[in-house]
Design a protein around this motif. Structure first.
Motif, PDB file in Angstrom:
ATOM      1  N   UNK A  45      53.879  27.738 -73.511  1.00  0.00           N
ATOM      2  CA  UNK A  45      52.737  28.374 -72.856  1.00  0.00           C
ATOM      3  C   UNK A  45      51.626  28.530 -73.892  1.00  0.00           C
ATOM      4  N   UNK A  46      50.407  28.664 -73.422  1.00  0.00           N
ATOM      5  CA  UNK A  46      49.318  29.003 -74.333  1.00  0.00           C
ATOM      6  C   UNK A  46      49.257  30.521 -74.360  1.00  0.00           C
ATOM      7  N   UNK A  47      49.580  31.123 -75.493  1.00  0.00           N
ATOM      8  CA  UNK A  47      49.699  32.583 -75.548  1.00  0.00           C
ATOM      9  C   UNK A  47      48.376  33.254 -75.263  1.00  0.00           C
ATOM     10  N   UNK A  48      48.464  34.462 -74.716  1.00  0.00           N
ATOM     11  CA  UNK A  48      47.269  35.188 -74.314  1.00  0.00           C
ATOM     12  C   UNK A  48      46.647  35.881 -75.519  1.00  0.00           C
ATOM     13  N   UNK A  49      45.432  35.473 -75.846  1.00  0.00           N
ATOM     14  CA  UNK A  49      44.741  36.110 -76.968  1.00  0.00           C
ATOM     15  C   UNK A  49      43.637  37.041 -76.483  1.00  0.00           C
ATOM     16  N   UNK A  50      43.643  37.332 -75.197  1.00  0.00           N
ATOM     17  CA  UNK A  50      42.545  38.082 -74.588  1.00  0.00           C
ATOM     18  C   UNK A  50      42.350  39.475 -75.161  1.00  0.00           C
ATOM     19  N   UNK A  51      43.435  40.095 -75.600  1.00  0.00           N
ATOM     20  CA  UNK A  51      43.318  41.475 -76.085  1.00  0.00           C
ATOM     21  C   UNK A  51      43.023  41.546 -77.577  1.00  0.00           C
ATOM     22  N   UNK A  52      43.052  40.380 -78.249  1.00  0.00           N
ATOM     23  CA  UNK A  52      42.809  40.404 -79.686  1.00  0.00           C
ATOM     24  C   UNK A  52      41.308  40.580 -79.980  1.00  0.00           C
ATOM     25  N   UNK A  80      36.030  29.313 -72.774  1.00  0.00           N
ATOM     26  CA  UNK A  80      37.030  29.563 -73.828  1.00  0.00           C
ATOM     27  C   UNK A  80      38.301  30.173 -73.228  1.00  0.00           C
ATOM     28  N   UNK A  81      39.193  29.304 -72.777  1.00  0.00           N
ATOM     29  CA  UNK A  81      40.434  29.753 -72.116  1.00  0.00           C
ATOM     30  C   UNK A  81      41.253  30.600 -73.088  1.00  0.00           C
ATOM     31  N   UNK A  82      41.783  31.706 -72.603  1.00  0.00           N
ATOM     32  CA  UNK A  82      42.563  32.595 -73.479  1.00  0.00           C
ATOM     33  C   UNK A  82      44.060  32.504 -73.239  1.00  0.00           C
ATOM     34  N   UNK A  83      44.477  32.092 -72.053  1.00  0.00           N
ATOM     35  CA  UNK A  83      45.913  31.868 -71.845  1.00  0.00           C
ATOM     36  C   UNK A  83      46.131  30.952 -70.650  1.00  0.00           C
ATOM     37  N   UNK A  96      43.771  32.896 -67.937  1.00  0.00           N
ATOM     38  CA  UNK A  96      42.882  34.029 -68.209  1.00  0.00           C
ATOM     39  C   UNK A  96      41.789  33.624 -69.179  1.00  0.00           C
ATOM     40  N   UNK A  97      40.636  34.272 -69.017  1.00  0.00           N
ATOM     41  CA  UNK A  97      39.553  34.120 -69.994  1.00  0.00           C
ATOM     42  C   UNK A  97      38.706  35.383 -69.974  1.00  0.00           C
TER      43      UNK A  97
END
Lengths: 158, 158, 158, 158, 158, 158
Positions: free
Chosen positions: A13-20, F79-82, F102-103
């Protein structure tokens, strides 16, 4: 510790970096290409008065950095802010490529740096392979990174 | 001998392969990635029941082979006919990636093989970097090629 | 005569070249970029001992040629066999870019030649725009083509 | 003044925009394509009841804008926020393409505007070349830009 | 029968088509998009005097066909010789997209046809989603293929 | 209500999202692929001890998400985030693919989710087409979205 690019079932999966947090990040990587001394002579002679070998490798590395998220499946697209590729003969048979990249983003820029160095090295291979098929690329590794939650990293024993 | 990718003024060019014969060509290349034993354990455990690390690297390598002429400036576009990526742990710290490619074309497929191996290795780096930033990629080299005017090449001392 | 890229309802299509013969084809195109004399001085001075401006434009043109069918919607993908980009100052304010491409295919390579020249010119613009935003690109045109059913074409009045 | 895309040794680099402020930016560029009056008639007749020539050029220009950083080696990837391509016959032999783009970023969007106009013009060339090989593209230039540290620019004498 | 894209260990590979004959091949595929009658009205009204919705979908489908081997990991790159996309309202709520592609190659062009139809349908979704988020795409399937060792296939019960 | 991707003359444009707020956005889409029960058996048997079919589809979907703005002409680069792709057999003839993306951006990520699901489904088709040419893909639709001015959307009747 765990492999964050895999979920609990092992699926990629592409890990979620949204909260970083967005932070300024740097990464510096290298590759070393080894060739026959005659090959390196040809590049350098060519280079002195004219010669596009290193220019071509440098540009290929910069352009490849921008393609990293197309090449490495789980990489996030990153708005790269700078790329610099330094190429230098470090002995009579070795050329060292060092890439330095920066961005301001939620995730790091290490893969871009490693990809830039690797593709620059492969470009040198391509341009010289007609005279030296036995060239090899070693020591592709991360030299330094900073920024982000995991902080600074420097490779000490290279 | 000369660097055919440069013209007489040293300017880079895509060399003319128009007069060369279409022959069946093979190229086989490798990269070796070295990591901590714990990292390799995680990949292999993950892999047993589930795990996409090697699958992801294999697919990334195959897809990168098709992008070679976009990455390496002087490479000709080639109608690739087959790609196979073998990934195997060769010690408790090393994974070896071997790519084997074939085409029927006027120019060889070595760069595609080297690019496939390199990007597969970088993909393993990417998927494991959260646990092992010090991984390194070495021994990226051409193992074998055949077909074309320059004939067969096999690296003997690896 | 008709616009072959449109069907009888006016809808765009990629025309069928399946029945055409494979022949050796050449195309040669140009672009001319005009700038302030100071800008051209800077490029040439830079170039003498060092300088990557023309190298960068040349490489960008070669790589763009390979992307032509991704850029021009109705273009067929073509196995390009050679690309050469010549860049030369033709006055104290003008740089002329000439691209020469070859392939052996069922359709011509004119669009690749025009794209290569245009992108090389745009790359020069990019690298110098910080000092000269008013540069302009003119005379983007086909100089010569041969091969294929429509035969040879040479622009006479340039 | 200096060419910022070259370092002190003349090597190309992607300049660091990390410290620049994010501002709303606009760029407006053009290309003019000249053709035989019969060719322009065909496009316009086709267009009236049906015809995809201008639609195709418009879409090609928009899509090319998004590829700018892949085409122009030192360009930064930019999150484009809008693209508009206006295509208009300005005489019985000339078609003018005007591109207008916007983004909110640390660097400007001029190269995207110039690339969009150029590729739209080349697309018209492609779709009509079967009837008019002598078409030419001129006056590819920046009409206007605003936003960023260097402020507003308008070309006055066009 | 077996899944030829997997080797004996289950690993994905790009199957070797080197020994297959070059034959002329055709593939024809479709997708059907269902929307609210008001949405279809808006497209058609727009279309009559002006309107780029169907043109945009057609062009997107043609361009996507050329990207198939970048999208579908095990697909071979193919020198596509023709692409045609027909888009037609087949009821007051449904639009049917039919793609027809041809090549002369060692492997078939079905995936290109299916990709073209799918992306054309998604483009219609994109252009209308602001007014109708509930649109759906169904019946993406191969209508017909011929050429190659496996011969002709026609879907009978659609 | 109007089709915002067309201007007042019906010409396609990339709408301006510059004034919209950056918000955290999610989109979830699906595709369903129907095949013969024997085909699904082959995938699942292959998968148990080995098997890359679903892994390959998952990775293809993730990589396609990142290519959405290259495929869908009026889409903004995001910029896709997950990205997460879940693939599951839902009957003895059907496999359901669900993509969740998510983005944090000015525009939504629905097209990326639909593209990811569609390309994952096409990848399954590709890998199994040698044994089952009659597979079909249906129910490609948006399941859920949130974030942005238009707020939350959930498809209720599926």
């Amino acid at each position: 510790m765990e492999l964050t690019h895999l979920d609990e079932t092992g699926a990629a999966r592409m890990v979620d970096v949204g909260e970083k947090a967005v932070t300024r990040r740097t990464a510096c990587a290298q590759s070393v290409i080894t060739m026959k001394p005659e090959t390196l002579c040809m590049i350098c002679e060519d280079r002195a008065p004219k010669g596009d070998v290193f220019a071509c490798a440098r540009i290929a590395g910069i352009m490849a950095a921008k393609k990293t998220s197309e090449l490495i499946p789980m990489c996030h697209p990153i708005p790269i802010e700078s790329v610099k590729i330094d190429i230098e003969a470090v002995s009579d048979t070795q050329v060292r490529i060092i890439s330095t990249l920066r961005c301001s983003h939620k995730t790091g820029i290490e893969m871009e740096a490693l990809t830039a160095a690797s593709i620059a090295a492969l470009t040198i291979y391509d341009m010289c392979k007609a005279v030296d098929r036995g060239m090899r690329i070693d020591q592709t590794l991360l030299l330094h990174k900073d920024g982000g939650r995991s902080g600074e990293y420097s490779r000490t024993n290279e």
